[in-house]
Design a protein around this motif. Sequence first.
Motif, PDB file in Angstrom:
ATOM      1  N   SER A 110      87.614  55.682  54.349  1.00 10.50           N
ATOM      2  CA  SER A 110      87.127  56.356  53.068  1.00 10.50           C
ATOM      3  C   SER A 110      87.797  55.776  51.874  1.00 10.50           C
ATOM      4  CB  SER A 110      86.764  57.822  53.217  1.00 10.50           C
ATOM      5  OG  SER A 110      88.261  58.441  53.199  1.00 10.50           O
ATOM      6  N   HIS A 112      89.472  57.789  49.909  1.00  9.97           N
ATOM      7  CA  HIS A 112      90.401  58.976  49.662  1.00  9.97           C
ATOM      8  C   HIS A 112      91.893  58.255  49.984  1.00  9.97           C
ATOM      9  CE1 HIS A 112      87.543  61.742  49.301  1.00  9.97           C
ATOM     10  NE2 HIS A 112      86.966  61.533  50.391  1.00  9.97           N
ATOM     11  N   THR A 140      86.925  49.837  51.910  1.00 11.25           N
ATOM     12  CA  THR A 140      86.468  51.008  52.830  1.00 11.25           C
ATOM     13  C   THR A 140      85.680  50.242  54.192  1.00 11.25           C
ATOM     14  OG1 THR A 140      84.211  51.409  51.972  1.00 11.25           O
ATOM     15  CG2 THR A 140      86.087  52.790  51.457  1.00 11.25           C
TER      16      THR A 140
END
Length: 196
Positions: A110, A112, A140
């Motif tokens: 992800s 993040h 990703t």
Amino acid sequence: MSVLLIAGSPSERSRTAALLRAVGERLSLRGAQVSELRVRDLSPQALLLADFSHPSVLQATAQVAAADVLVVATPVYKAAYSGVLKVFLDVLPQDALKGKTVLPLATGGSPHHMLALDYALRPVLQSLGAKSILPGIYATDAQVVLNPEEGYTIAPDISARLDEAVNSLVDDKLWRTFSNAGRFSPVPFSQVRCSV
């Protein structure tokens, strides 16, 4: 320009390897001499025990020393680069990247964890003496899709960033070649004369 692609993934087939291969293909088309070092193929015992004299470690260190440019690719696990890459970077000499340009790449599940490039990997590359570290590229799983028949598909936005990074690498190398071509000899400041 000689380029070493460093694959820091513990997996043989991975999104990280696909991203690295895409950069290698682009650099080859631009005339670079590209070679690859897969850290997973080095002796695990030598890496974990920091056996600097092991033949696989010596050969890998020589590959790093011979390259003008390094492209370092890693998956992101738990907000950091891979342990496989970590133990490899740990066995390199402290000035192993001195004078080299480095392009860091990373993949993760992800968005993040994209800051792992700047907050985990970049400081280590700087501590090893890298002359120039280009802005990293993070992709990703959805942006690098592995196809069943050994191929891969890279999202257009990531592909455009790879093109831009390769252009920067090639332009930087051309500029350094031109600037070192010796068109003018250096003049010591004490010999500078000014006339009005």
